[in-house]
Design a protein around this motif. Structure first.
Motif, PDB file in Angstrom:
ATOM      1  N   VAL A 198       1.018   5.786  -0.159  1.00 40.86           N
ATOM      2  CA  VAL A 198       0.256   7.000   0.107  1.00 40.86           C
ATOM      3  C   VAL A 198       0.220   7.795  -1.198  1.00 40.86           C
ATOM      4  O   VAL A 198       1.059   7.596  -2.074  1.00 40.86           O
ATOM      5  CB  VAL A 198       0.843   7.828   1.268  1.00 40.86           C
ATOM      6  CG1 VAL A 198       0.779   7.031   2.553  1.00 40.86           C
ATOM      7  CG2 VAL A 198       2.271   8.248   0.966  1.00 40.86           C
ATOM      8  N   ALA A 199      -0.762   8.686  -1.310  1.00 40.17           N
ATOM      9  CA  ALA A 199      -0.997   9.400  -2.565  1.00 40.17           C
ATOM     10  C   ALA A 199       0.258  10.089  -3.091  1.00 40.17           C
ATOM     11  O   ALA A 199       0.530  10.073  -4.294  1.00 40.17           O
ATOM     12  CB  ALA A 199      -2.137  10.392  -2.375  1.00 40.17           C
TER      13      ALA A 199
ATOM     14  N   GLU B 170     -10.921   6.921   1.859  1.00 40.93           N
ATOM     15  CA  GLU B 170     -11.084   7.259   3.271  1.00 40.93           C
ATOM     16  C   GLU B 170     -12.567   7.327   3.633  1.00 40.93           C
ATOM     17  O   GLU B 170     -12.995   6.801   4.661  1.00 40.93           O
ATOM     18  CB  GLU B 170     -10.428   8.610   3.545  1.00 40.93           C
ATOM     19  CG  GLU B 170      -9.595   8.621   4.804  1.00 40.93           C
ATOM     20  CD  GLU B 170      -8.448   9.607   4.686  1.00 40.93           C
ATOM     21  OE1 GLU B 170      -8.714  10.785   4.361  1.00 40.93           O
ATOM     22  OE2 GLU B 170      -7.291   9.173   4.881  1.00 40.93           O
TER      23      GLU B 170
ATOM     24  N   GLU C 220       3.313   9.267  -3.072  1.00 42.05           N
ATOM     25  CA  GLU C 220       4.334   8.400  -3.677  1.00 42.05           C
ATOM     26  C   GLU C 220       3.943   7.926  -5.073  1.00 42.05           C
ATOM     27  O   GLU C 220       4.743   7.310  -5.773  1.00 42.05           O
ATOM     28  CB  GLU C 220       4.518   7.129  -2.816  1.00 42.05           C
ATOM     29  CG  GLU C 220       4.954   7.350  -1.403  1.00 42.05           C
ATOM     30  CD  GLU C 220       4.914   6.060  -0.597  1.00 42.05           C
ATOM     31  OE1 GLU C 220       5.890   5.771   0.085  1.00 42.05           O
ATOM     32  OE2 GLU C 220       3.885   5.327  -0.671  1.00 42.05           O
TER      33      GLU C 220
ATOM     34  N   ARG D  31       0.852  -1.178   0.000  1.00 37.38           N
ATOM     35  CA  ARG D  31       0.000   0.000   0.000  1.00 37.38           C
ATOM     36  C   ARG D  31       0.891   1.233   0.000  1.00 37.38           C
ATOM     37  O   ARG D  31       1.972   1.226   0.561  1.00 37.38           O
ATOM     38  CB  ARG D  31      -0.977  -0.028   1.166  1.00 37.38           C
ATOM     39  CG  ARG D  31      -0.361   0.168   2.538  1.00 37.38           C
ATOM     40  CD  ARG D  31      -1.443   0.288   3.587  1.00 37.38           C
ATOM     41  NE  ARG D  31      -2.347  -0.854   3.529  1.00 37.38           N
ATOM     42  CZ  ARG D  31      -3.657  -0.787   3.744  1.00 37.38           C
ATOM     43  NH1 ARG D  31      -4.216   0.347   4.037  1.00 37.38           N
ATOM     44  NH2 ARG D  31      -4.394  -1.862   3.674  1.00 37.38           N
TER      45      ARG D  31
ATOM     46  N   ASP E  47     -10.116   4.101   5.267  1.00 40.68           N
ATOM     47  CA  ASP E  47      -8.723   3.714   5.084  1.00 40.68           C
ATOM     48  C   ASP E  47      -8.271   4.321   3.761  1.00 40.68           C
ATOM     49  O   ASP E  47      -8.736   3.921   2.702  1.00 40.68           O
ATOM     50  CB  ASP E  47      -8.643   2.179   5.051  1.00 40.68           C
ATOM     51  CG  ASP E  47      -7.262   1.647   4.694  1.00 40.68           C
ATOM     52  OD1 ASP E  47      -6.352   2.466   4.408  1.00 40.68           O
ATOM     53  OD2 ASP E  47      -7.091   0.425   4.671  1.00 40.68           O
ATOM     54  N   GLY E  48      -7.369   5.333   3.837  1.00 44.03           N
ATOM     55  CA  GLY E  48      -6.965   6.038   2.629  1.00 44.03           C
ATOM     56  C   GLY E  48      -5.806   5.391   1.884  1.00 44.03           C
ATOM     57  O   GLY E  48      -5.273   5.965   0.955  1.00 44.03           O
ATOM     58  N   GLY E  49      -5.415   4.176   2.271  1.00 42.99           N
ATOM     59  CA  GLY E  49      -4.311   3.483   1.610  1.00 42.99           C
ATOM     60  C   GLY E  49      -4.650   3.196   0.153  1.00 42.99           C
ATOM     61  O   GLY E  49      -5.760   2.798  -0.171  1.00 42.99           O
TER      62      GLY E  49
ATOM     63  N   ARG F 256      -7.643   8.840  -2.764  1.00 40.29           N
ATOM     64  CA  ARG F 256      -7.384   8.713  -1.337  1.00 40.29           C
ATOM     65  C   ARG F 256      -8.596   9.199  -0.535  1.00 40.29           C
ATOM     66  O   ARG F 256      -9.046   8.540   0.406  1.00 40.29           O
ATOM     67  CB  ARG F 256      -6.150   9.523  -0.948  1.00 40.29           C
ATOM     68  CG  ARG F 256      -5.844   9.485   0.556  1.00 40.29           C
ATOM     69  CD  ARG F 256      -4.729  10.451   0.946  1.00 40.29           C
ATOM     70  NE  ARG F 256      -5.000  11.813   0.552  1.00 40.29           N
ATOM     71  CZ  ARG F 256      -5.803  12.645   1.215  1.00 40.29           C
ATOM     72  NH1 ARG F 256      -6.397  12.250   2.307  1.00 40.29           N
ATOM     73  NH2 ARG F 256      -6.011  13.866   0.775  1.00 40.29           N
TER      74      ARG F 256
END
Lengths: 454, 77
Positions: free
Chosen positions: A140-141, A189, A143, A138, A194-196, A185
């Protein structure tokens, strides 16, 4: 400790299907229902019925506490979750087990692991199953753009915790991705808490092919061949076949063997499906996800193998070792299932709940449904009315039989998707098997579905 | 008084999303074609639009509650 009394935590056609399988094994049945479903067919067929809450699914079929309390109060020793609702909710499976009942399905740990796209892909890779190039975990946005460079465009952005096509976006360029990743994201969420995110290369015009597996939880597992489910609208399957057509025999074997390897690797218990994208031009397949439940389209597999998958689920849940061995599972002929939905195909598939004014089903046809004359379809749940399933020696024969059967079936008082399926059954592209998951929507947009002259 | 009736059976919502304000409050002007609520039918959301202009009086059906086709959803003064 075979199951004596089964609680059915679902509704509609699958509840009817589960009751029939239970009855064939001499198991008593308790049907859960909402206030809006007191008159549904499954309630009439079951030995007992219990109301689990108001019409809204969130307050009834999705209410873990209410469903588990009803199951326990009914004296059932097992719970079948069907598909949808709580079928792939690890918390529900755990609550059922903690109440001292058998959950008809895999362990909560397996549901959790295979329900997380990233964890599932890791398990697939470890079992030697080919996977689509993507982010290794997973992300984050922020990356996303750097990781997409290595994967190659176009890329698909998904919610790591998502399902059913929700929260999926496609980026053709780094600029697209920079714009879409924060949206994905936020949506993830909001929908899953869960924003993964998770990135994956898009395979252009893939076919959707999936393998049915059965395991007993001890590491023993078999496959029941594959299904072809490429005809989709809004990521919902509308027409399914078994086996997949035009698949080279070596590819079929590799595909089915990889599914068994994964099922064994996770000590899978019950019926499950491993979904793949198939790139026909390159003859490559890639794991996409595993569904840890019985699927809507399971009947096509039953037709080609002669197995009763729901009965097998119940026997495995009752503690039997895997009741079938691989060498006894054979593939005969070709089966097609179409989903008949209460929707108007000439009005952008607008839902059309109504009263069943008349029902005529051709003799000898398998129609898994929950209709009866005079039944008022409630508006609170999905639009699936039933599934028409045909089996013939060849694919061409099955398509012809499907067309004939669709002409013979009558569901009065409702709009249904029968006209869509008649048009598909008559389409040369479908006959040639010249389709993929991105085929049906442009076909509809091009006006291939025309109202028949009266 | 004019009633706005439900075109379909389903679940009626006063708000575009759970965290948003209701589409209309008492005293608001309503023009023809204005959305005053949503009906969820078989997992599809359909906008309920005013067919007459007027002043919004009140919702007659509760938020997130089941409604039948033809049931009064709201009234215009």
């Amino acid at each position: 400790m075979a199951i004596q009394k089964l609680f059915i935590a679902n509704r509609g056609e699958i509840a009817v299907r589960i009751i029939r399988a239970a009855q064939s094994l001499g198991i008593r049945t308790v049907q859960a229902h909402s206030e809006a479903d007191a008159d549904m067919l499954a309630v009439r067929l079951a030995d007992e019925a219990i109301c689990v809450g108001p019409a809204q699914a969130a307050k009834s079929y999705l209410n873990i506490e209410a469903v588990v309390a009803a199951a326990k109060a009914s004296g059932a020793d097992a719970v079948h979750p069907g598909y949808g609702f709580l079928a792939e909710n690890a918390g529900f499976a755990r609550a059922v087990e903690e109440a001292g009942l058998i959950f008809v399905g895999p362990t909560p740990e397996t549901i959790e692991r295979m329900g997380d796209k990233v964890a599932a892909k890791v398990a697939a890779k470890a079992a030697g199953v080919p996977t689509v190039p993507g982010s290794d975990g997973r992300i984050v946005a922020a990356e996303a753009v750097a990781i997409a460079e290595a994967i190659g465009y176009p890329v698909m952005i998904k919610a790591a915790a998502g399902g059913g096509g929700r929260g999926i976006r496609i980026a053709e360029t780094p600029e697209d991705l920079a714009r879409l990743a924060p949206q994905a994201r936020a949506e993830a969420e909001a929908a899953f808490g869960d924003g993964g995110l998770y990135l994956e290369r898009v395979i252009r015009n893939p076919r959707h092919i999936e393998v049915q597996i059965l395991g007993d939880g001890t590491g023993a597992a078999v496959h029941c061949f594959e299904r072809e489910c490429s005809l989709q609208r809004r990521r919902q399957k509308v027409w399914e076949e078994a086996p997949a057509f035009g698949l080279p025999e070596a590819t079929r074997k590799a595909l089915c063997d990889s599914a068994v390897a994964l099922a064994k690797a996770v000590n899978y218990r019950g019926a499950g499906t491993i979904e793949y994208l198939y790139d026909a031009a390159a003859d490559d397949f890639f794991f996409i996800e595993m569904n840890t439940r019985i699927q809507v389209e399971h009947p096509v597999t039953e037709m080609i193998t002669g197995l009763d998958l729901v009965a097998l689920m119940l026997r495995i849940a009752g503690g039997e070792p895997l009741p079938v061995t691989q060498d006894r599972i054979t593939c005969t002929g070709h089966a097609i299932e179409v989903r008949l939905n209460a929707e108007d195909p000439f009005m952008q598939f607008l839902p059309f709940p109504g009263k069943v004014a008349g029902l005529k089903i051709p003799e000898g046809v398998r129609f898994d449904h929950f209709l009866y004359e005079g039944y008022q379809i409630p508006p609170f749940y999905d639009s699936l009315l039933g599934k028409l399933i045909v089996h013939a020696p060849t694919r061409a024969g099955a398509i012809a039989l499907m067309a004939e059967t669709l002409k013979g079936i009558e569901i009065a008082g409702l709009k249904t998707t029968i006209p869509l399926h008649l048009a598909l059954a008559a389409d040369p592209g479908v006959a040639a098997g010249d389709f993929h998951t991105q085929w049906l929507e442009p076909w509809l947009a091009a006006g291939n579905l025309k109202p028949r002259a009266a | 008084m004019t009633d706005i009736l439900s075109p379909l059976p389903g679940t009626f919502y006063h708000k575009p999303s759970p965290d948003a304000a209701p589409f209309r409050a008492a005293g608001d002007a309503v023009a023809v074609g204005d959305t005053i609520g949503l009906i969820e039918v078989m997992k599809t959301f359909i906008e309920v639009q005013a067919e007459e202009a007027g002043t919004f009086a009140a919702y007659a059906a509760e938020d997130a509650g089941p409604v039948m086709a033809g049931e009064t959803l709201a009234t215009l003064a």
